[in-house]
Design a protein around this motif. Structure first.
Motif, PDB file in Angstrom:
ATOM      1  N   GLY A  16     -33.848  65.071  30.151  1.00 50.70           N
ATOM      2  CA  GLY A  16     -32.690  64.396  30.724  1.00 50.70           C
ATOM      3  C   GLY A  16     -31.871  65.326  31.601  1.00 50.70           C
ATOM      4  O   GLY A  16     -32.280  66.451  31.914  1.00 50.70           O
ATOM      5  N   GLN A  17     -30.700  64.855  31.984  1.00 49.40           N
ATOM      6  CA  GLN A  17     -29.855  65.657  32.870  1.00 49.40           C
ATOM      7  C   GLN A  17     -29.166  66.803  32.155  1.00 49.40           C
ATOM      8  O   GLN A  17     -28.666  67.716  32.788  1.00 49.40           O
ATOM      9  CB  GLN A  17     -28.828  64.774  33.541  1.00 49.40           C
ATOM     10  CG  GLN A  17     -27.841  64.153  32.570  1.00 49.40           C
ATOM     11  CD  GLN A  17     -26.858  63.259  33.286  1.00 49.40           C
ATOM     12  OE1 GLN A  17     -26.956  63.084  34.472  1.00 49.40           O
ATOM     13  NE2 GLN A  17     -25.918  62.715  32.549  1.00 49.40           N
ATOM     14  N   TYR A  18     -29.108  66.767  30.812  1.00 40.11           N
ATOM     15  CA  TYR A  18     -28.430  67.816  30.058  1.00 40.11           C
ATOM     16  C   TYR A  18     -29.457  68.789  29.495  1.00 40.11           C
ATOM     17  O   TYR A  18     -29.914  68.656  28.376  1.00 40.11           O
ATOM     18  CB  TYR A  18     -27.585  67.215  28.940  1.00 40.11           C
ATOM     19  CG  TYR A  18     -26.438  66.403  29.474  1.00 40.11           C
ATOM     20  CD1 TYR A  18     -25.354  67.028  30.050  1.00 40.11           C
ATOM     21  CD2 TYR A  18     -26.450  65.027  29.410  1.00 40.11           C
ATOM     22  CE1 TYR A  18     -24.304  66.300  30.562  1.00 40.11           C
ATOM     23  CE2 TYR A  18     -25.400  64.289  29.926  1.00 40.11           C
ATOM     24  CZ  TYR A  18     -24.335  64.933  30.486  1.00 40.11           C
ATOM     25  OH  TYR A  18     -23.300  64.215  30.998  1.00 40.11           O
ATOM     26  N   SER A  19     -29.795  69.798  30.276  1.00 39.45           N
ATOM     27  CA  SER A  19     -30.702  70.836  29.806  1.00 39.45           C
ATOM     28  C   SER A  19     -29.912  71.833  28.956  1.00 39.45           C
ATOM     29  O   SER A  19     -28.683  71.742  28.829  1.00 39.45           O
ATOM     30  CB  SER A  19     -31.352  71.544  30.988  1.00 39.45           C
ATOM     31  OG  SER A  19     -30.353  72.215  31.727  1.00 39.45           O
ATOM     32  N   GLU A  72     -21.374  73.917  30.268  1.00 39.21           N
ATOM     33  CA  GLU A  72     -20.263  72.979  30.069  1.00 39.21           C
ATOM     34  C   GLU A  72     -19.679  73.056  28.681  1.00 39.21           C
ATOM     35  O   GLU A  72     -18.515  72.749  28.489  1.00 39.21           O
ATOM     36  CB  GLU A  72     -20.743  71.540  30.337  1.00 39.21           C
ATOM     37  CG  GLU A  72     -20.428  71.056  31.724  1.00 39.21           C
ATOM     38  CD  GLU A  72     -20.733  69.601  31.870  1.00 39.21           C
ATOM     39  OE1 GLU A  72     -19.887  68.770  31.479  1.00 39.21           O
ATOM     40  OE2 GLU A  72     -21.813  69.291  32.365  1.00 39.21           O
ATOM     41  N   GLY A  73     -20.506  73.389  27.709  1.00 43.62           N
ATOM     42  CA  GLY A  73     -20.048  73.405  26.329  1.00 43.62           C
ATOM     43  C   GLY A  73     -20.515  72.162  25.596  1.00 43.62           C
ATOM     44  O   GLY A  73     -20.562  71.066  26.159  1.00 43.62           O
ATOM     45  N   ASN A  74     -20.844  72.340  24.332  1.00 45.85           N
ATOM     46  CA  ASN A  74     -21.363  71.230  23.527  1.00 45.85           C
ATOM     47  C   ASN A  74     -20.374  70.077  23.402  1.00 45.85           C
ATOM     48  O   ASN A  74     -20.727  68.915  23.550  1.00 45.85           O
ATOM     49  CB  ASN A  74     -21.718  71.714  22.128  1.00 45.85           C
ATOM     50  CG  ASN A  74     -23.067  72.369  22.070  1.00 45.85           C
ATOM     51  OD1 ASN A  74     -23.881  72.174  22.961  1.00 45.85           O
ATOM     52  ND2 ASN A  74     -23.290  73.151  21.036  1.00 45.85           N
ATOM     53  N   MET A  97     -17.832  69.182  25.296  1.00 43.34           N
ATOM     54  CA  MET A  97     -17.599  68.459  26.550  1.00 43.34           C
ATOM     55  C   MET A  97     -18.758  67.505  26.836  1.00 43.34           C
ATOM     56  O   MET A  97     -18.532  66.349  27.211  1.00 43.34           O
ATOM     57  CB  MET A  97     -17.432  69.462  27.699  1.00 43.34           C
ATOM     58  CG  MET A  97     -17.144  68.821  29.024  1.00 43.34           C
ATOM     59  SD  MET A  97     -15.516  68.097  29.086  1.00 43.34           S
ATOM     60  CE  MET A  97     -14.531  69.534  29.374  1.00 43.34           C
ATOM     61  N   VAL A  98     -19.964  67.968  26.634  1.00 44.81           N
ATOM     62  CA  VAL A  98     -21.131  67.126  26.893  1.00 44.81           C
ATOM     63  C   VAL A  98     -21.176  65.953  25.912  1.00 44.81           C
ATOM     64  O   VAL A  98     -21.423  64.809  26.297  1.00 44.81           O
ATOM     65  CB  VAL A  98     -22.429  67.964  26.817  1.00 44.81           C
ATOM     66  CG1 VAL A  98     -23.656  67.079  26.884  1.00 44.81           C
ATOM     67  CG2 VAL A  98     -22.455  68.992  27.925  1.00 44.81           C
ATOM     68  N   ILE A  99     -20.904  66.226  24.640  1.00 43.93           N
ATOM     69  CA  ILE A  99     -20.906  65.151  23.638  1.00 43.93           C
ATOM     70  C   ILE A  99     -19.840  64.110  23.974  1.00 43.93           C
ATOM     71  O   ILE A  99     -20.086  62.901  23.915  1.00 43.93           O
ATOM     72  CB  ILE A  99     -20.680  65.729  22.225  1.00 43.93           C
ATOM     73  CG1 ILE A  99     -21.907  66.517  21.787  1.00 43.93           C
ATOM     74  CG2 ILE A  99     -20.378  64.622  21.221  1.00 43.93           C
ATOM     75  CD1 ILE A  99     -21.689  67.293  20.509  1.00 43.93           C
ATOM     76  N   GLY A 100     -18.646  64.573  24.337  1.00 41.99           N
ATOM     77  CA  GLY A 100     -17.579  63.648  24.699  1.00 41.99           C
ATOM     78  C   GLY A 100     -17.918  62.802  25.908  1.00 41.99           C
ATOM     79  O   GLY A 100     -17.682  61.588  25.911  1.00 41.99           O
ATOM     80  N   LYS A 101     -18.482  63.416  26.921  1.00 40.87           N
ATOM     81  CA  LYS A 101     -18.853  62.656  28.116  1.00 40.87           C
ATOM     82  C   LYS A 101     -19.887  61.586  27.804  1.00 40.87           C
ATOM     83  O   LYS A 101     -19.743  60.427  28.196  1.00 40.87           O
ATOM     84  CB  LYS A 101     -19.421  63.597  29.190  1.00 40.87           C
ATOM     85  CG  LYS A 101     -18.404  64.285  30.027  1.00 40.87           C
ATOM     86  CD  LYS A 101     -19.121  65.099  31.102  1.00 40.87           C
ATOM     87  CE  LYS A 101     -18.157  65.878  31.926  1.00 40.87           C
ATOM     88  NZ  LYS A 101     -18.845  66.737  32.892  1.00 40.87           N
ATOM     89  N   LEU A 152     -22.633  69.736  16.304  1.00 37.95           N
ATOM     90  CA  LEU A 152     -23.137  68.592  15.538  1.00 37.95           C
ATOM     91  C   LEU A 152     -23.701  69.038  14.196  1.00 37.95           C
ATOM     92  O   LEU A 152     -23.556  68.336  13.191  1.00 37.95           O
ATOM     93  CB  LEU A 152     -24.202  67.842  16.332  1.00 37.95           C
ATOM     94  CG  LEU A 152     -23.698  66.931  17.434  1.00 37.95           C
ATOM     95  CD1 LEU A 152     -24.871  66.267  18.137  1.00 37.95           C
ATOM     96  CD2 LEU A 152     -22.759  65.890  16.894  1.00 37.95           C
ATOM     97  N   ALA A 153     -24.348  70.209  14.160  1.00 38.68           N
ATOM     98  CA  ALA A 153     -24.880  70.716  12.893  1.00 38.68           C
ATOM     99  C   ALA A 153     -23.742  71.002  11.913  1.00 38.68           C
ATOM    100  O   ALA A 153     -23.836  70.655  10.727  1.00 38.68           O
ATOM    101  CB  ALA A 153     -25.705  71.972  13.145  1.00 38.68           C
ATOM    102  N   ALA A 154     -22.668  71.605  12.407  1.00 39.59           N
ATOM    103  CA  ALA A 154     -21.524  71.897  11.529  1.00 39.59           C
ATOM    104  C   ALA A 154     -20.884  70.604  11.034  1.00 39.59           C
ATOM    105  O   ALA A 154     -20.550  70.475   9.850  1.00 39.59           O
ATOM    106  CB  ALA A 154     -20.503  72.750  12.273  1.00 39.59           C
TER     107      ALA A 154
END
Length: 169
Positions: free
Chosen positions: A119-122, A129-131, A133-137, A53-55
């Motif tokens: 939250g659930q994403y620590s 999982e990778g950034n 994948m988590v962002i997409g989900k 997200l920073a990039a």
């Protein structure tokens, strides 16, 4: 304690530069403050372990969107805008809109929790999982409606930019 201090610094600078963006009379100065704002938002993303997200923040917003704003500023005749008087006879409506905005702002601020539960994403879950994948989900499941609303707002902004540019040609 150190993460809260860094987060408070980024939040304060982001809030301050946001106010500077909308209060500067010269639009080029506003764009420069917006660049500082975008860079601090990108630094906040890095601080939150969201390097992708920073990039994207730097490439898309600090690069492309800021250049688009500068082109639009150059296309518009801003000297005429600077010499005209503002707030001509609309003070009653403006005061009402400002009071309504203040009421909504107070209602929103009352619901904000300063230190919410994690939250659930620590950090460990995001790294495993990778950034992306988590962002997409999250983006396509929990935040699908805000994502679609943002896309419609961007489409309206593009149409507005085309109309403004076509008027001058």
């Amino acid at each position: 304690m150190l993460p809260q201090i860094f987060f408070a610094y980024f939040a304060a600078v982001i809030t301050g530069t946001s106010i500077l963006v909308i209060t500067r009379k010269n639009p080029v100065h506003s764009v420069i403050w917006m660049l500082v704002l975008f860079l601090h938002i990108a630094a906040l993303y890095i601080f939150l372990n969201a390097e992708f997200l920073a990039a994207i923040q730097i490439i898309v917003y600090a690069g492309a969107i800021l250049v688009l704003f500068l082109f639009v500023i150059m296309l518009l005749n801003l000297k005429k805008e600077e010499t005209e008087r503002k707030f001509q006879g609309h003070w009653a409506l403006s005061t009402f809109a400002g009071a309504l905005f203040a009421v909504f702002l107070i209602l929103i601020l009352r619901k904000i929790t300063v230190f919410p539960a994690p939250g659930q994403y620590s950090i460990q879950a995001m790294q495993s999982e990778g950034n992306l994948m988590v962002i997409g989900k999250v983006l396509y499941t929990e935040y699908l409606l805000p994502f679609e609303i943002a896309s419609v707002i961007l489409l309206v902004a593009i149409i507005g930019a085309v109309v403004l540019a076509k008027k001058k040609i």
